[in-house]
Design a protein around this motif. Sequence first.
Motif, short mmCIF file in Angstrom:
data_model
loop_
_atom_site.label_atom_id
_atom_site.label_comp_id
_atom_site.label_asym_id
_atom_site.label_seq_id
_atom_site.Cartn_x
_atom_site.Cartn_y
_atom_site.Cartn_z
N PRO A 158 0.81 -1.24 0.00
CA PRO A 158 0.00 0.00 0.00
C PRO A 158 0.83 1.28 0.00
O PRO A 158 0.51 2.24 -0.70
CB PRO A 158 -0.82 -0.14 1.29
CG PRO A 158 -0.97 -1.61 1.49
CD PRO A 158 0.33 -2.20 1.02
N MET A 159 1.92 1.30 0.78
CA MET A 159 2.74 2.50 0.87
C MET A 159 3.27 2.91 -0.50
O MET A 159 3.20 4.10 -0.89
CB MET A 159 3.91 2.25 1.82
CG MET A 159 4.93 3.38 1.87
SD MET A 159 6.32 2.96 2.96
CE MET A 159 7.42 4.34 2.64
N PRO A 198 -6.29 -4.20 -0.65
CA PRO A 198 -6.41 -3.56 -1.97
C PRO A 198 -7.74 -2.85 -2.19
O PRO A 198 -7.78 -1.80 -2.84
CB PRO A 198 -6.24 -4.73 -2.95
CG PRO A 198 -5.41 -5.72 -2.20
CD PRO A 198 -5.85 -5.61 -0.77
N HIS A 199 -8.81 -3.40 -1.63
CA HIS A 199 -10.12 -2.76 -1.79
C HIS A 199 -10.15 -1.39 -1.13
O HIS A 199 -10.63 -0.41 -1.74
CB HIS A 199 -11.20 -3.67 -1.19
CG HIS A 199 -12.58 -3.07 -1.24
ND1 HIS A 199 -13.30 -2.98 -2.42
CD2 HIS A 199 -13.36 -2.52 -0.27
CE1 HIS A 199 -14.47 -2.40 -2.17
NE2 HIS A 199 -14.53 -2.12 -0.88
N LEU A 200 -9.64 -1.29 0.09
CA LEU A 200 -9.61 -0.01 0.80
C LEU A 200 -8.68 0.98 0.11
O LEU A 200 -9.01 2.17 -0.03
CB LEU A 200 -9.19 -0.21 2.25
CG LEU A 200 -9.08 1.08 3.09
CD1 LEU A 200 -10.43 1.77 3.20
CD2 LEU A 200 -8.52 0.78 4.48
N CYS A 201 -7.52 0.51 -0.35
CA CYS A 201 -6.56 1.40 -1.03
C CYS A 201 -7.18 2.00 -2.29
O CYS A 201 -7.07 3.20 -2.53
CB CYS A 201 -5.29 0.63 -1.39
SG CYS A 201 -4.30 0.11 0.05
N GLY A 202 -7.83 1.15 -3.07
CA GLY A 202 -8.50 1.65 -4.27
C GLY A 202 -9.63 2.60 -3.95
O GLY A 202 -9.82 3.62 -4.64
N LEU A 203 -10.37 2.30 -2.89
CA LEU A 203 -11.47 3.16 -2.47
C LEU A 203 -10.97 4.53 -2.02
O LEU A 203 -11.58 5.57 -2.34
CB LEU A 203 -12.26 2.49 -1.34
CG LEU A 203 -13.53 3.19 -0.88
CD1 LEU A 203 -14.55 3.25 -2.02
CD2 LEU A 203 -14.14 2.46 0.32
N PRO A 255 0.73 -2.81 13.42
CA PRO A 255 1.55 -3.54 12.44
C PRO A 255 1.05 -4.94 12.12
O PRO A 255 1.18 -5.39 10.98
CB PRO A 255 2.93 -3.57 13.12
CG PRO A 255 2.65 -3.41 14.58
CD PRO A 255 1.47 -2.51 14.66
N LEU A 256 0.50 -5.64 13.11
CA LEU A 256 0.04 -7.01 12.88
C LEU A 256 -1.21 -7.07 12.02
O LEU A 256 -1.48 -8.08 11.38
CB LEU A 256 -0.22 -7.72 14.22
CG LEU A 256 1.00 -7.86 15.15
CD1 LEU A 256 0.62 -8.55 16.45
CD2 LEU A 256 2.14 -8.60 14.44
N ARG A 257 -1.96 -5.99 11.98
CA ARG A 257 -3.20 -5.95 11.20
C ARG A 257 -3.06 -5.07 9.96
O ARG A 257 -4.05 -4.77 9.30
CB ARG A 257 -4.34 -5.42 12.09
CG ARG A 257 -4.63 -6.26 13.31
CD ARG A 257 -5.72 -5.61 14.16
NE ARG A 257 -6.94 -5.41 13.36
CZ ARG A 257 -7.84 -4.46 13.60
NH1 ARG A 257 -7.63 -3.60 14.59
NH2 ARG A 257 -8.92 -4.36 12.86
N TYR A 258 -1.82 -4.69 9.65
CA TYR A 258 -1.60 -3.73 8.58
C TYR A 258 -2.17 -4.20 7.24
O TYR A 258 -2.94 -3.48 6.58
CB TYR A 258 -0.11 -3.43 8.44
CG TYR A 258 0.24 -2.52 7.28
CD1 TYR A 258 -0.17 -1.19 7.26
CD2 TYR A 258 0.96 -3.00 6.18
CE1 TYR A 258 0.14 -0.34 6.20
CE2 TYR A 258 1.28 -2.17 5.12
CZ TYR A 258 0.86 -0.85 5.13
OH TYR A 258 1.16 -0.03 4.08
N MET A 259 -1.80 -5.39 6.81
CA MET A 259 -2.24 -5.88 5.50
C MET A 259 -3.73 -6.20 5.49
O MET A 259 -4.35 -6.22 4.42
CB MET A 259 -1.43 -7.12 5.11
CG MET A 259 0.05 -6.83 4.86
SD MET A 259 0.34 -5.47 3.69
CE MET A 259 -0.41 -6.13 2.21
#
Length: 293
Positions: free
Chosen positions: A44-45, A124-129, A115-119
């Motif tokens: 995502p970064m 991808p759905h949230l990043c695109g949104l 950090p443990l829940r980062y991915m």
Amino acid sequence: MEVTESPELQSLVFSLFLSMYLVTILGNLLIILVVSSDTHLHTPMYFFLSNLSFIDICLSTTTIPKILRNVQAQNQSISYTGCLTQVCFVLAFATLDSCLLSVMAYDRYVAICHPLRYMVIMNPHLCGLLILLSLFISIMDALLHSLMVLRLSFCTDLEIPLFFCEIVQLTKLACSDTLINNILIYFASSIFGGIPVCGIIFSYFQIVSSVLRMPTLGGKFKAFSTCGSHLAVVSLFYGTAFGVYFSSSLTNSSRITAVVSMMYTIFPQMMNPFIYSLRNRDMKGALRTLISI
């Protein structure tokens, strides 16, 4: 548009703008190429970083080619339609830049504080949104301002004391009443500028609080190092943006205002690739791999 009042400086100005434009295009294209070619950077970064590079290319392309054409032709004019189009695109890409920097701050907040829940969170759905939402907000903001400019009437022989058509300066030149336009400008600036800034401040407040609770010095340094590039880009973007409006309100010198406007629309976009490639170990490694192929 004011480019330069001195004919003997036109070749120097042309060379300066051309070199800055080429560095901006090549640097940001290289960032996009490196991120897309290295699977280790498919996170995502770096997804947001490649989008930021694309927006920087678009924002620079909105203003610099017209400046180069004006300098080469020794003609500083721009049509009403061209000016209005430039206003719309500058607003859209600048607002999108601001929104994306806020999204990148949220990404760093999740990476460091969860950090443990980062991915799982930054899927991808949230990043695109988030990208689509930022794009929608930017387009609506740009169209709203552009449509409001259409209701204004302008006198002849206008001179904009900037290198490009900018909404505040354009509104000042109107012969008709601009109260509604000014209210809209300050309201939109407070919302579409203030909310991203507040989001960035909140994210980094949470990041600093989380980092200070880390037990080891190495962990603290690693966490802060992942935010260094983003903080530098944020400071450069908002620092130059605020400089434009402070300089235009505090000085009557068109030359000073024009120089500051160049810093706002050109310099941050040119420096972003250097900031991320020089301060980021993963980017430097991927860049060396790409060059050695």
